[in-house]
Design a protein around this motif. Structure first.
Motif, PDB file in Angstrom:
ATOM      1  N   ASP A 133      42.943  38.453  42.342  1.00  0.00           N
ATOM      2  CA  ASP A 133      43.735  39.198  43.408  1.00  0.00           C
ATOM      3  C   ASP A 133      43.985  38.001  44.439  1.00  0.00           C
ATOM      4  O   ASP A 133      42.854  37.851  44.826  1.00  0.00           O
ATOM      5  CB  ASP A 133      43.031  40.383  43.865  1.00  0.00           C
ATOM      6  N   THR A 134      44.855  37.439  44.630  1.00  0.00           N
ATOM      7  CA  THR A 134      44.832  36.502  45.512  1.00  0.00           C
ATOM      8  C   THR A 134      45.974  36.951  46.882  1.00  0.00           C
ATOM      9  O   THR A 134      47.009  37.457  46.234  1.00  0.00           O
ATOM     10  CB  THR A 134      45.448  34.975  44.950  1.00  0.00           C
ATOM     11  N   GLY A 135      45.644  36.415  47.924  1.00  0.00           N
ATOM     12  CA  GLY A 135      46.593  36.731  48.919  1.00  0.00           C
ATOM     13  C   GLY A 135      46.877  35.592  50.041  1.00  0.00           C
ATOM     14  O   GLY A 135      45.717  35.029  50.516  1.00  0.00           O
TER      15      GLY A 135
HETATM   16  N1  SER Z   1      42.873  41.222  48.847  1.00  0.00           N
HETATM   17  C1  SER Z   1      42.755  39.970  49.383  1.00  0.00           C
HETATM   18  C2  SER Z   1      43.098  39.970  50.636  1.00  0.00           C
HETATM   19  O1  SER Z   1      43.878  40.813  51.261  1.00  0.00           O
HETATM   20  C3  SER Z   1      43.516  38.884  48.560  1.00  0.00           C
HETATM   21  O2  SER Z   1      44.969  39.248  48.309  1.00  0.00           O
HETATM   22  O3  SER Z   1      42.984  38.902  51.613  1.00  0.00           O
END
Ligand code: SER
Length: 874
Positions: free
Chosen positions: A235-237
């Protein structure tokens, strides 16, 4: 300079080339998850995939997701505008692997994109990895470290603790260690002076995190323990606004082409200049530029500002912006709504929901602003009253009343107090605020126990919903958990398959029973959390839950609800026909009793419009149109066919289309519908009203309820006819009665005039001492006595007279004093009335010229007369 649009495009293109499916952002307002009001991380929509509750359609996806961090675990509101890199609403660019690639690819993709596509200088980048946590029995993330060593010097790989490098969505749910990428945007001299790595995660506005790569491996359970997820995911953000800032070589997110157009527009509106500094007015510019986005996007996704829940959060954000504009940029009238057009244009290629609802958004925002400006001025008046009475300080309680009752923000109270040279008790205010917060937290507190798995072999598969065709089926319980909310407990039951429709799209959830032999579990409602269907019950008394049950819904409730749902579609299509294409659904409720439909429209519906709507819907019912139900239509195909979709609704890639006459009504819908419109029988609108600026509400009924409605009306008519003694024709009889009554009223008025004149004459001729006469009239109405008094006062300029009369079993004394006597003798009728009242245990009052006291009938007239004389001749 690369524009923000280009930067976004390149992100999505890059991941598309790496085999990712690009998906659209889901609405920012969350509907099917009681644990969240707004999307606060790009991963929220995929929670069920991580947990293994729902299958992934694609193993790799990427998107830009609208997020809002203003409530709950992730709340940045107070920082926003004060610093230059936090936002309420922001876009989170993300790439996901669902059980596909893991650390190796995630890290290499991130590095390639940042350094080769965006060409960020490598000597400004730092990365952090999880250092491990002994208490949680979590090891250091050596694997990520080894991978990073291939790309970046080892001394730029820093260790981070659980707070920074172990990402958790909330108190429960998917989580895992993460590796973050930070960028140092300080100038060379600064960089030479202080080593950048000492500033990572140190709140330096120029050394900031830009991308978080989370390796989802665990689920945090309610008992706080961690369990392994069925699969490993990525999961990257990446904060889009921060990324644009560093690519565009700016030192603040607000200096980029994402925010500057709005800031420039605000400059023109207020005639002040944005100074790229930390002054209050610059903070105000930033607050406004940020908040208009949060407000517009959430309203566009269907959330109207209100007094509770998500609506209240929006209201607070809007008020924060207005207050900054009012306090520091001298805005005295609504201004935020004027920014909507510009914002909509800016996002027309990625988020068309703004452009499509531009007028509606600006109307809703303007109304909110209007009412807040009114509140502000009320608050200012209260503040002034307070400061007049408090010489040294304003108490926490008063500051809290201003805040809570009058929507008057604390820092405004503080600012105005400062200007007035007095103090506000901040600590006491905070205490009051905390009490309120605790109260509302307890009211909404939800304690969820961990799942008890009943049939493990069925776990991890999505519940099969068979309720479009079947009302009854065999079903096995997959798992059960207990939930305690507001001191009441209930159970959520997940079945392997179910005929129960879960509340969504406005349609209420089914109720019914799970039957095992002669034992039953009563299901009082069915709801959804993301894609999982929960059957709710208060009690489970059956011991062997592993058995195969019969799941049976309440068919009557479902059938009535279904008719109302199909009628809602016919109504929506008719509204667009009768009122115009601007009509957008803004909310709906469909249950077994009625349908309620909220829609954007700017004026009250006329009787003629309502009749037209009723006729159109009833014509479609009489035409007996067959339902056409299409499953699994690609969303793009549906949209190009012109099928009606809602803003703010989360649609999958494949959708269900409900059609009643393709030329009339085609909607994306997951609800239940009649096979033929004839089943609806009748349709009747029972009310039309406004629920907020630009939003109207219609309530309507169908089928048997319409019959009952008219039966009720008929019964009412019969009662009226009976009361009228059953005339042959009711309407002329009522009209006659009204005429007669009017005639009689006239006659009575004439008699009254006659009586008043006669009394005035009689009194006048008998008045030897106008000053101090007390005259007994007998049975009279107050109105007549008042007329007598008025005439006496106009006939004699020297009267001070008391008229004693009886009305409704009370003795009354009317006191009339002419103007001349009032001033020459200092006699006031209301003063005398008060004193008589006090002396004889009565009450009353009025004007200096005329007042009435009401006394008990037993009051002695002699004593009264004596007291009266005393008062008049004093
Ligand atoms: N869930 C993590 C965040 O919100 C990476 O997407 O930082």
């Amino acid at each position: 300079m690369m524009t923000a649009s280009e930067i976004r495009r390149q992100f999505l293109d890059f991941f598309e080339q790496k085999g990712h499916k690009i998906v659209p952002s889901v609405p920012i307002v969350v509907k099917n998850d009681p644990t969240l009001l707004f999307i606060n991380a790009g991963m929220n929509p995929f929670k069920d995939i991580f947990l293994g509750n729902a299958p992934a359609q694609y193993s790799r996806i990427a998107d830009t997701q609208k997020c809002l961090r203003v409530s709950g675990k992730h709340n940045d509101l107070e920082e926003v505008g004060v610093d230059t890199y936090h936002h309420t609403m922001f876009e989170m660019l993300g790439n996901w692997s669902f059980g596909d690639y893991f650390k190796e690819e995630a890290i290499s993709y991130a590095w390639e994109l940042l350094t080769e596509v965006y060409k960020l200088p490598k000597d400004r980048l730092y990365v952090t990895i999880f250092e491990g946590d002994a208490k949680e029995n979590l090891a250091k993330d050596e694997e990520s470290k080894e991978i990073w060593k291939k790309y970046i010097a080892e001394d730029r790989i820093l260790l981070g603790n659980k707070k920074d490098n172990f990402w958790e969505m909330g108190d429960v749910g998917p989580c895992g260690p993460c590796t973050e990428i930070h960028f140092d945007s300080r100038n060379d001299a600064e960089r030479a002076r202080i080593d950048g790595k000492t500033l990572v995660n140190g709140d330096d506005p120029n050394v900031i995190e830009i991308w978080n790569n989370v390796f989802m491996e665990f689920n945090r359970k309610a008992d706080k323990s961690l369990e392994h997820l069925p699969n490993k995911h990525v999961d990257t953000g990446m904060g889009f606004e921060r990324l644009v800032r560093i690519i565009q070589s700016k030192t603040s997110n607000y200096d980029t082409d994402i925010f500057m157009p709005i800031i420039e527009s605000v400059e023109k509106m207020c005639g002040k200049k944005y100074g790229f500094s930390d002054t209050k007015s610059d903070i105000a510019f930033r607050v406004i530029a940020d908040h208009i986005r949060a407000i517009s996007f959430t309203i566009a996704d269907g959330q109207i500002p209100s007094n509770t829940g998500a609506g209240y959060v929006i209201r607070r954000i809007l008020r924060r912006a207005v207050r900054y504009g009012y306090s520091f940029l001298d805005f005295q009238t609504p201004f935020m709504h004027q920014l909507v057009s510009l914002l909509a244009n800016q996002f027309s290629d990625v988020f068309p929901e703004l452009t499509a609802q531009k007028d509606y958004l600006s109307q809703v925002i303007r109304e909110e602003e209007n009412s807040f400006f009114a509140t502000l001025s009320k608050g200012i008046k209260i503040f002034n009253d307070l400061t007049a009475n408090h010489e040294k300080s304003i108490s926490g309680k008063d500051a809290f009343t201003l805040y809570d009752t009058y929507g008057f923000p604390f820092d405004l109270t503080q600012l105005m107090a400062q200007e007035a040279g007095i103090m506000v008790d901040e600590a006491a205010f905070e205490k009051e605020l905390q009490i309120q917060k605790d109260r509302s937290k307890n009211a909404t507190k939800l304690e969820t126990e961990d799942w008890e798995i009943i049939n493990p072999e069925l776990d991890g598969k999505a519940t099969q919903f068979i309720g479009y065709t079947d009302f009854e089926s065999n079903a096995s319980i997959v798992k059960i958990r207990k939930v305690v909310a507001k001191n009441q407990s209930f159970y959520q039951i997940v079945l392997d398959k179910t005929p129960f429709y879960a509340e969504s799209g406005g349609q209420v959830g089914d109720s019914g029973e799970l039957i095992l032999g002669n034992q039953k579990i009563y299901i009082y409602n069915t709801v959804k959390e993301n894609d999982t269907i929960f059957h709710l019950t208060k009690e489970i008394e059956i011991a062997d839950l592993k058995e195969n049950f019969t799941a049976q819904i309440n068919k009557t409730k479902r059938s009535l609800t279904t008719k109302n749902h199909s009628a809602t579609h016919l109504l929506q299509a008719s509204l667009r026909n009768v009122l115009g294409a601007h009509v957008e659904q803004k909310g709906s409720l469909v249950n077994e009793k009625l349908l309620r439909f909220d829609f954007s429209h700017f004026a009250k519906l006329t009787d003629e419009e309502i009749q037209k709507l009723e006729s159109m819907v009833n014509a479609k019912i009489q035409a007996q149109i067959d339902l056409k139900e299409e499953q699994n239509i690609p969303i793009d195909e549906a949209k190009s066919r012109g099928v009606m979709a809602l803003f703010g609704e989360k649609y999958g890639e494949f959708v269900r289309v409900i059609t009643f006459d393709a030329a009339f009504s085609q909607e994306l819908c997951g609800g239940t519908h009649v096979k033929n419109t004839g089943e609806i029988e009748y349709f009747k609108i029972i009310s039309e009203s406004s629920i907020s600026a630009g939003v109207r509400r219609i309530e309507a009924i169908t089928s048997q309820a319409v019959l009952e409605f008219y039966q009720g009306k008929e019964a009412q008519l019969e009662e009226i006819a009976l009361a009228m003694k059953n005339p042959q024709k009711l309407l002329p009889a009522i009209q006659n009665l009204m005429q007669e009554t009017a005639q009689q009223r006239k006659t009575i008025e004439q008699y009254e005039k006659y009586i008043v004149n006669a009394e005035v004459q009689k009194i006048s001729s008998s008045l030897s001492t106008p000053m101090g006469a007390m005259i007994s009239l007998g049975d009279f109405s107050s109105e007549i006595v008042k007329n007598i008094a008025t005439q006496l006062r106009s006939k004699h300029n020297d009267v001070a007279i008391a008229l004693v009369y009886e009305e409704k079993e009370k003795m009354k004394v009317a006191i009339a004093i002419s103007d001349a006597i009032q001033s020459s003798e200092s006699l006031m009728a209301n003063q005398i009335a008060k004193e008589l009242g006090q002396a004889f245990h009565g009450g009353g009052g009025g004007q200096p010229s005329f007042s009435v006291v009401t006394l008990e009938m037993s009051t002695s007239k002699e004593a009264l007369s004596k007291k009266w004389l005393e008062l008049v001749q004093k």
